[in-house]
Scaffold this motif. Structure first.
Motif, PDB file in Angstrom:
ATOM      1  N   PRO A 107       0.845  -1.208   0.000  1.00 33.90           N
ATOM      2  CA  PRO A 107       0.000   0.000   0.000  1.00 33.90           C
ATOM      3  C   PRO A 107       0.878   1.256   0.000  1.00 33.90           C
ATOM      4  O   PRO A 107       1.964   1.266   0.572  1.00 33.90           O
ATOM      5  N   GLN A 108       0.380   2.302  -0.638  1.00 37.18           N
ATOM      6  CA  GLN A 108       1.180   3.528  -0.742  1.00 37.18           C
ATOM      7  C   GLN A 108       1.425   4.187   0.616  1.00 37.18           C
ATOM      8  O   GLN A 108       2.351   4.970   0.771  1.00 37.18           O
ATOM      9  N   CYS A 109       0.574   3.834   1.616  1.00 38.58           N
ATOM     10  CA  CYS A 109       0.732   4.457   2.938  1.00 38.58           C
ATOM     11  C   CYS A 109       2.023   4.026   3.644  1.00 38.58           C
ATOM     12  O   CYS A 109       2.406   4.605   4.648  1.00 38.58           O
ATOM     13  N   LEU A 110       2.710   3.008   3.121  1.00 39.23           N
ATOM     14  CA  LEU A 110       3.964   2.567   3.751  1.00 39.23           C
ATOM     15  C   LEU A 110       5.101   3.560   3.489  1.00 39.23           C
ATOM     16  O   LEU A 110       6.104   3.579   4.188  1.00 39.23           O
ATOM     17  N   ARG A 111       4.978   4.353   2.441  1.00 34.90           N
ATOM     18  CA  ARG A 111       6.097   5.225   2.055  1.00 34.90           C
ATOM     19  C   ARG A 111       6.169   6.469   2.930  1.00 34.90           C
ATOM     20  O   ARG A 111       5.226   6.793   3.663  1.00 34.90           O
ATOM     21  N   ILE A 170       1.028 -11.685  -2.669  1.00 31.42           N
ATOM     22  CA  ILE A 170       1.275 -11.309  -1.270  1.00 31.42           C
ATOM     23  C   ILE A 170       0.752  -9.884  -1.130  1.00 31.42           C
ATOM     24  O   ILE A 170       1.171  -8.989  -1.870  1.00 31.42           O
ATOM     25  N   GLY A 171      -0.166  -9.697  -0.215  1.00 27.10           N
ATOM     26  CA  GLY A 171      -0.738  -8.375  -0.009  1.00 27.10           C
ATOM     27  C   GLY A 171      -0.385  -7.861   1.376  1.00 27.10           C
ATOM     28  O   GLY A 171      -0.468  -8.586   2.356  1.00 27.10           O
ATOM     29  N   VAL A 172       0.033  -6.610   1.428  1.00 22.01           N
ATOM     30  CA  VAL A 172       0.299  -5.958   2.714  1.00 22.01           C
ATOM     31  C   VAL A 172      -0.781  -4.900   2.894  1.00 22.01           C
ATOM     32  O   VAL A 172      -1.153  -4.213   1.937  1.00 22.01           O
ATOM     33  N   GLY A 173      -1.299  -4.774   4.096  1.00 23.82           N
ATOM     34  CA  GLY A 173      -2.318  -3.749   4.317  1.00 23.82           C
ATOM     35  C   GLY A 173      -2.842  -3.775   5.738  1.00 23.82           C
ATOM     36  O   GLY A 173      -2.400  -4.584   6.561  1.00 23.82           O
ATOM     37  N   CYS A 174      -3.787  -2.898   5.995  1.00 21.07           N
ATOM     38  CA  CYS A 174      -4.410  -2.893   7.315  1.00 21.07           C
ATOM     39  C   CYS A 174      -5.364  -4.092   7.402  1.00 21.07           C
ATOM     40  O   CYS A 174      -5.608  -4.780   6.407  1.00 21.07           O
ATOM     41  N   LEU A 175      -5.892  -4.331   8.570  1.00 18.27           N
ATOM     42  CA  LEU A 175      -6.725  -5.521   8.788  1.00 18.27           C
ATOM     43  C   LEU A 175      -7.884  -5.627   7.810  1.00 18.27           C
ATOM     44  O   LEU A 175      -8.130  -6.673   7.236  1.00 18.27           O
ATOM     45  N   ASP A 198       1.819  -3.174  10.822  1.00 19.28           N
ATOM     46  CA  ASP A 198       1.948  -3.009  12.285  1.00 19.28           C
ATOM     47  C   ASP A 198       1.222  -1.768  12.770  1.00 19.28           C
ATOM     48  O   ASP A 198       0.789  -1.685  13.900  1.00 19.28           O
ATOM     49  N   LYS A 199       1.177  -0.787  11.891  1.00 18.40           N
ATOM     50  CA  LYS A 199       0.611   0.500  12.297  1.00 18.40           C
ATOM     51  C   LYS A 199      -0.430   0.910  11.270  1.00 18.40           C
ATOM     52  O   LYS A 199      -0.118   0.991  10.081  1.00 18.40           O
ATOM     53  N   ASP A 200      -1.666   1.109  11.728  1.00 14.53           N
ATOM     54  CA  ASP A 200      -2.721   1.517  10.803  1.00 14.53           C
ATOM     55  C   ASP A 200      -2.616   3.013  10.517  1.00 14.53           C
ATOM     56  O   ASP A 200      -1.927   3.745  11.219  1.00 14.53           O
ATOM     57  N   GLY A 201      -3.343   3.449   9.507  1.00 17.98           N
ATOM     58  CA  GLY A 201      -3.370   4.878   9.209  1.00 17.98           C
ATOM     59  C   GLY A 201      -3.234   5.104   7.724  1.00 17.98           C
ATOM     60  O   GLY A 201      -3.206   4.160   6.929  1.00 17.98           O
ATOM     61  N   GLU A 204       2.691   6.929   6.388  1.00 20.82           N
ATOM     62  CA  GLU A 204       3.843   6.388   7.123  1.00 20.82           C
ATOM     63  C   GLU A 204       3.468   5.232   8.044  1.00 20.82           C
ATOM     64  O   GLU A 204       3.797   5.234   9.233  1.00 20.82           O
ATOM     65  N   THR A 205       2.762   4.270   7.501  1.00 20.85           N
ATOM     66  CA  THR A 205       2.470   3.049   8.265  1.00 20.85           C
ATOM     67  C   THR A 205       3.721   2.169   8.209  1.00 20.85           C
ATOM     68  O   THR A 205       4.712   2.527   7.566  1.00 20.85           O
ATOM     69  N   SER A 206       3.657   1.022   8.859  1.00 22.51           N
ATOM     70  CA  SER A 206       4.842   0.149   8.831  1.00 22.51           C
ATOM     71  C   SER A 206       4.425  -1.308   8.802  1.00 22.51           C
ATOM     72  O   SER A 206       3.286  -1.651   9.146  1.00 22.51           O
ATOM     73  N   VAL A 207       5.350  -2.153   8.377  1.00 27.25           N
ATOM     74  CA  VAL A 207       5.073  -3.591   8.341  1.00 27.25           C
ATOM     75  C   VAL A 207       6.352  -4.323   8.741  1.00 27.25           C
ATOM     76  O   VAL A 207       7.450  -3.780   8.586  1.00 27.25           O
TER      77      VAL A 207
END
Ligand code: SF4
Length: 241
Positions: A107-111, A170-175, A198-201, A204-207
Motif C-alpha cells: 500500500p502507498q501508505c507505507l512510504r 502477497i498483499g500488505v495492508g491494514c486488517l 503493524d501500524k494503521d493509518g 507512514e504506516t509500517s510492516v
C-alpha cells in the motif's frame, strides 16, 4: 372436519418447534466447539482443525464477533489471527505458484510522507530514495523474482493480476484490506497471502518486512537468491501465522 384441521395445525406447530430446538442445539454445539478451538488457538498459537475453524467462524461471523467482544478479546487480534489462519491454509498452494506468476502489492501508505515517487499506470514508481523502507524491500522482493507494485487502491490490484496473469499474491495492508483482499482472492481464484501492517493509518504506516520475506521465500530455491539480498532475508522460510 374442524377436528382434523386442528390436529394438522398442531402437528405443523410441533414440527416447527422440533426443528427450532434441533437448530438451536446444533448452533449451540457447533458454536461452543468453535469458541473452544478459537480460544485455544489464540492462547497457544496452535490451530487445530484450521479448515473447520475458518469455515465455522465465517459461517457464524456475527455471533463470533459478538463473542470475542463480550470475552474482551481485541478485534485486531482476532482479525490478525484470521489472516494468519488463511495464510496457513494457503501456504502449500502458494508455494507451488511459479515465481513469474507471483506478485507483491504494497500500500502507498507505507512510504514516507515526503516520497518523491509519481503515480504511473502500474502504481507508484519507487526511486529508492532512502526516505523509507519500501525502497529496500522493493529491491529484495524483486531480487527474489517478484513483480512488486505500490498501489493506491484495490482497482490497481485487479488490473495487474489480470494483465500479468498472476496466480499468487502477497498483499500488505491494514486488517480490513487484508480481510477483503483474502475474500476477493478466494472468489477470483488466485492464491493470496496477507501480511497485516503493524501500524494503521493513511501515512507512514509500517510492516514487519521479515514476515513479508518469510512468505515471499515459500517454495523458492534459496540457491537462486542473489548474493546482494541475502543479508536481508530471514534464516527460516517458515512464515509466522
Ligand atoms: S524509498 Fe521509494 S517509496 Fe520510499 S519514499 Fe523513497 S521513493 Fe518513496
Amino acid at each position: 372436519m374442524v377436528f382434523e384441521y386442528s390436529v394438522t395445525f398442531q402437528s405443523v406447530l410441533t414440527l416447527i418447534g422440533l426443528i427450532t430446538v434441533v437448530f438451536l442445539l446444533f448452533f449451540l454445539i457447533i458454536s461452543s466447539i468453535l469458541i473452544v478451538l478459537l480460544v485455544y488457538a489464540l492462547k497457544t498459537g496452535i490451530v487445530p482443525f484450521p479448515r473447520f475453524l475458518k469455515a465455522g467462524i465465517l459461517f457464524f461471523e456475527t455471533f463470533m464477533i459478538w463473542f470475542i467482544r463480550v470475552a474482551g478479546i481485541n478485534d485486531t487480534d482476532f482479525w490478525r489471527f484470521m489472516a494468519g489462519l488463511q495464510n496457513n491454509l494457503n501456504k502449500q498452494a502458494f508455494s507451488e505458484v511459479p515465481i513469474d506468476k507471483r506478485a507483491v502489492f504494497l500500500p502507498q501508505c507505507l512510504r514516507s510522507a515526503k516520497c518523491p515517487a509519481h503515480l504511473e499506470p502500474e502504481g507508484l514508481k519507487c526511486r529508492s530514495c532512502g526516505l523509507c523502507t519500501v525502497g529496500q524491500a522493493h529491491r529484495v522482493l524483486q531480487g527474489l523474482g517478484y513483480r512488486v507494485f505500490i498501489v493506491p487502491g484495490s482497482s490497481f490490484i485487479g488490473r495487474m493480476i489480470k494483465k500479468y496473469r498472476i496466480k499468487g499474491v502477497i498483499g500488505v495492508g491494514c486488517l480490513i484490506e487484508i480481510k477483503d483482499g483474502l475474500e476477493m482472492a478466494d472468489k477470483a481464484g488466485y492464491v493470496a497471502m496477507g501480511v497485516v501492517s503493524d501500524k494503521d493509518g493513511c501515512v507512514e504506516t509500517s510492516v514487519n518486512w521479515e514476515s513479508v520475506y518469510e512468505i515471499a521465500m515459500l517454495g523458492l530455491d534459496p540457491a537462486s537468491f542473489p548474493d546482494s539480498i541475502l543479508e536481508f532475508l530471514p534464516a527460516s522460510e517458515e512464515p509466522r501465522a
